[in-house]
Scaffold this motif. Structure first.
Motif, PDB file in Angstrom:
ATOM      1  N   TYR A  20      58.058  59.416  75.686  1.00 19.48           N
ATOM      2  CA  TYR A  20      57.139  58.214  74.888  1.00 19.48           C
ATOM      3  C   TYR A  20      58.117  58.355  73.517  1.00 19.48           C
ATOM      4  CZ  TYR A  20      52.958  57.130  71.664  1.00 19.48           C
ATOM      5  OH  TYR A  20      52.448  57.128  70.686  1.00 19.48           O
ATOM      6  N   LEU A  21      58.849  58.937  73.038  1.00 21.09           N
ATOM      7  CA  LEU A  21      59.881  58.827  71.937  1.00 21.09           C
ATOM      8  C   LEU A  21      61.383  58.457  72.812  1.00 21.09           C
ATOM      9  CD1 LEU A  21      58.903  62.422  70.329  1.00 21.09           C
ATOM     10  CD2 LEU A  21      57.869  60.282  69.542  1.00 21.09           C
ATOM     11  N   LEU A  22      61.480  58.038  73.430  1.00 30.14           N
ATOM     12  CA  LEU A  22      62.572  57.388  73.752  1.00 30.14           C
ATOM     13  C   LEU A  22      63.366  55.953  72.853  1.00 30.14           C
ATOM     14  CD1 LEU A  22      65.257  57.548  75.699  1.00 30.14           C
ATOM     15  CD2 LEU A  22      63.374  55.965  77.567  1.00 30.14           C
ATOM     16  N   PRO A  23      61.855  55.280  72.555  1.00 29.43           N
ATOM     17  CA  PRO A  23      62.841  54.224  71.961  1.00 29.43           C
ATOM     18  C   PRO A  23      63.465  54.758  69.765  1.00 29.43           C
ATOM     19  CG  PRO A  23      60.769  53.629  72.224  1.00 29.43           C
ATOM     20  CD  PRO A  23      60.834  54.949  73.282  1.00 29.43           C
ATOM     21  N   TRP A  24      62.691  55.870  70.066  1.00 32.53           N
ATOM     22  CA  TRP A  24      62.876  56.253  68.658  1.00 32.53           C
ATOM     23  C   TRP A  24      64.113  57.522  68.670  1.00 32.53           C
ATOM     24  CZ3 TRP A  24      63.160  61.534  67.366  1.00 32.53           C
ATOM     25  CH2 TRP A  24      63.812  61.847  65.480  1.00 32.53           C
ATOM     26  N   LEU A  25      64.499  57.910  70.030  1.00 28.30           N
ATOM     27  CA  LEU A  25      65.546  58.470  70.215  1.00 28.30           C
ATOM     28  C   LEU A  25      66.934  57.781  70.536  1.00 28.30           C
ATOM     29  CD1 LEU A  25      64.574  61.218  72.729  1.00 28.30           C
ATOM     30  CD2 LEU A  25      64.621  61.581  70.783  1.00 28.30           C
ATOM     31  N   ASN A  34      66.721  50.764  60.933  1.00 31.00           N
ATOM     32  CA  ASN A  34      65.457  51.133  61.106  1.00 31.00           C
ATOM     33  C   ASN A  34      64.690  52.261  61.985  1.00 31.00           C
ATOM     34  OD1 ASN A  34      65.647  48.548  60.067  1.00 31.00           O
ATOM     35  ND2 ASN A  34      65.669  47.471  62.143  1.00 31.00           N
ATOM     36  N   ARG A  35      65.528  52.971  62.034  1.00 33.36           N
ATOM     37  CA  ARG A  35      64.900  53.873  62.934  1.00 33.36           C
ATOM     38  C   ARG A  35      63.239  54.403  62.592  1.00 33.36           C
ATOM     39  NH1 ARG A  35      69.404  56.015  61.480  1.00 33.36           N
ATOM     40  NH2 ARG A  35      69.409  58.090  59.796  1.00 33.36           N
ATOM     41  N   SER A  36      63.043  55.341  61.151  1.00 34.47           N
ATOM     42  CA  SER A  36      62.014  55.703  60.780  1.00 34.47           C
ATOM     43  C   SER A  36      60.848  54.297  60.863  1.00 34.47           C
ATOM     44  CB  SER A  36      61.903  55.791  59.340  1.00 34.47           C
ATOM     45  OG  SER A  36      62.275  54.190  58.673  1.00 34.47           O
ATOM     46  N   GLY A  37      60.783  52.953  60.883  1.00 40.47           N
ATOM     47  CA  GLY A  37      59.754  51.770  61.333  1.00 40.47           C
ATOM     48  C   GLY A  37      59.526  51.862  62.939  1.00 40.47           C
ATOM     49  N   ILE A  38      60.569  52.699  63.583  1.00 41.49           N
ATOM     50  CA  ILE A  38      60.578  52.783  64.601  1.00 41.49           C
ATOM     51  C   ILE A  38      59.492  53.757  65.226  1.00 41.49           C
ATOM     52  CG2 ILE A  38      61.696  52.648  67.017  1.00 41.49           C
ATOM     53  CD1 ILE A  38      64.115  50.586  65.706  1.00 41.49           C
ATOM     54  N   LEU A  39      59.938  54.686  64.811  1.00 43.15           N
ATOM     55  CA  LEU A  39      59.053  56.193  64.686  1.00 43.15           C
ATOM     56  C   LEU A  39      57.778  55.892  64.242  1.00 43.15           C
ATOM     57  CD1 LEU A  39      58.421  58.716  65.581  1.00 43.15           C
ATOM     58  CD2 LEU A  39      59.499  59.405  63.265  1.00 43.15           C
ATOM     59  N   ILE A  40      57.298  55.123  63.533  1.00 47.18           N
ATOM     60  CA  ILE A  40      55.905  54.582  63.354  1.00 47.18           C
ATOM     61  C   ILE A  40      54.987  53.893  63.850  1.00 47.18           C
ATOM     62  CG2 ILE A  40      54.394  53.737  61.672  1.00 47.18           C
ATOM     63  CD1 ILE A  40      56.884  55.124  59.922  1.00 47.18           C
ATOM     64  N   LEU A  41      55.474  52.582  64.196  1.00 44.24           N
ATOM     65  CA  LEU A  41      54.985  51.460  65.472  1.00 44.24           C
ATOM     66  C   LEU A  41      55.279  52.822  66.335  1.00 44.24           C
ATOM     67  CD1 LEU A  41      54.987  48.872  66.692  1.00 44.24           C
ATOM     68  CD2 LEU A  41      57.053  48.671  66.636  1.00 44.24           C
ATOM     69  N   THR A  45      51.190  53.173  67.760  1.00 42.37           N
ATOM     70  CA  THR A  45      51.407  52.007  68.592  1.00 42.37           C
ATOM     71  C   THR A  45      51.943  51.953  70.732  1.00 42.37           C
ATOM     72  OG1 THR A  45      52.633  50.313  67.880  1.00 42.37           O
ATOM     73  CG2 THR A  45      51.075  50.050  67.398  1.00 42.37           C
ATOM     74  N   GLY A  46      53.028  53.080  70.791  1.00 38.09           N
ATOM     75  CA  GLY A  46      53.217  53.620  71.869  1.00 38.09           C
ATOM     76  C   GLY A  46      52.510  53.507  73.230  1.00 38.09           C
ATOM     77  N   TRP A  47      51.633  54.007  72.635  1.00 37.65           N
ATOM     78  CA  TRP A  47      50.736  54.248  73.907  1.00 37.65           C
ATOM     79  C   TRP A  47      50.184  53.444  74.780  1.00 37.65           C
ATOM     80  CZ3 TRP A  47      45.533  52.285  73.601  1.00 37.65           C
ATOM     81  CH2 TRP A  47      45.106  51.646  72.408  1.00 37.65           C
ATOM     82  N   ALA A  54      57.656  47.018  72.345  1.00 35.40           N
ATOM     83  CA  ALA A  54      57.808  46.059  71.658  1.00 35.40           C
ATOM     84  C   ALA A  54      58.876  47.475  70.787  1.00 35.40           C
ATOM     85  CB  ALA A  54      57.064  46.223  70.078  1.00 35.40           C
ATOM     86  N   SER A  55      58.325  48.464  70.249  1.00 36.14           N
ATOM     87  CA  SER A  55      59.502  49.875  69.640  1.00 36.14           C
ATOM     88  C   SER A  55      60.477  49.601  70.452  1.00 36.14           C
ATOM     89  CB  SER A  55      59.234  50.731  69.595  1.00 36.14           C
ATOM     90  OG  SER A  55      58.478  51.723  70.259  1.00 36.14           O
ATOM     91  N   PHE A  56      60.814  49.988  71.650  1.00 37.74           N
ATOM     92  CA  PHE A  56      62.401  49.722  72.503  1.00 37.74           C
ATOM     93  C   PHE A  56      62.733  48.443  72.316  1.00 37.74           C
ATOM     94  CE2 PHE A  56      64.877  49.716  76.833  1.00 37.74           C
ATOM     95  CZ  PHE A  56      64.714  50.762  76.580  1.00 37.74           C
ATOM     96  N   ILE A  57      62.220  47.695  72.135  1.00 37.82           N
ATOM     97  CA  ILE A  57      63.155  46.075  72.005  1.00 37.82           C
ATOM     98  C   ILE A  57      64.048  46.032  70.366  1.00 37.82           C
ATOM     99  CG2 ILE A  57      63.239  43.569  71.843  1.00 37.82           C
ATOM    100  CD1 ILE A  57      61.122  43.782  73.950  1.00 37.82           C
TER     101      ILE A  57
END
Length: 66
Positions: A20-25, A34-41, A45-47, A54-57
């Protein structure tokens, strides 16, 4: 429920959280500014499949344009 069943369940839960947190990782590993914005997104909305993609891209895009 045996201890072995509990261990498998906990291992499965950890794997789901990591996926689930792979995009942030990825963003944190690439030192994306932009990692904090990616984490928030990702958290908000990751569910949804669209939010996760979107967060992965966003995590995979080079922020410096190089």
């Amino acid at each position: 429920m045996t201890f072995e069943d509990l261990a498998y369940a906990m291992g499965g839960l950890v794997m789901v959280i990591i996926f689930y947190l792979l995009p942030w990782l990825i963003a944190a590993g690439r030192n994306n500014r932009n990692r904090s914005g990616i984490l928030i997104l990702n958290l908000l909305t990751g569910w949804t499949l669209i939010g996760w993609i979107a967060s992965f891209i966003w995590a995979c895009v080079d922020p410096k344009g190089e």
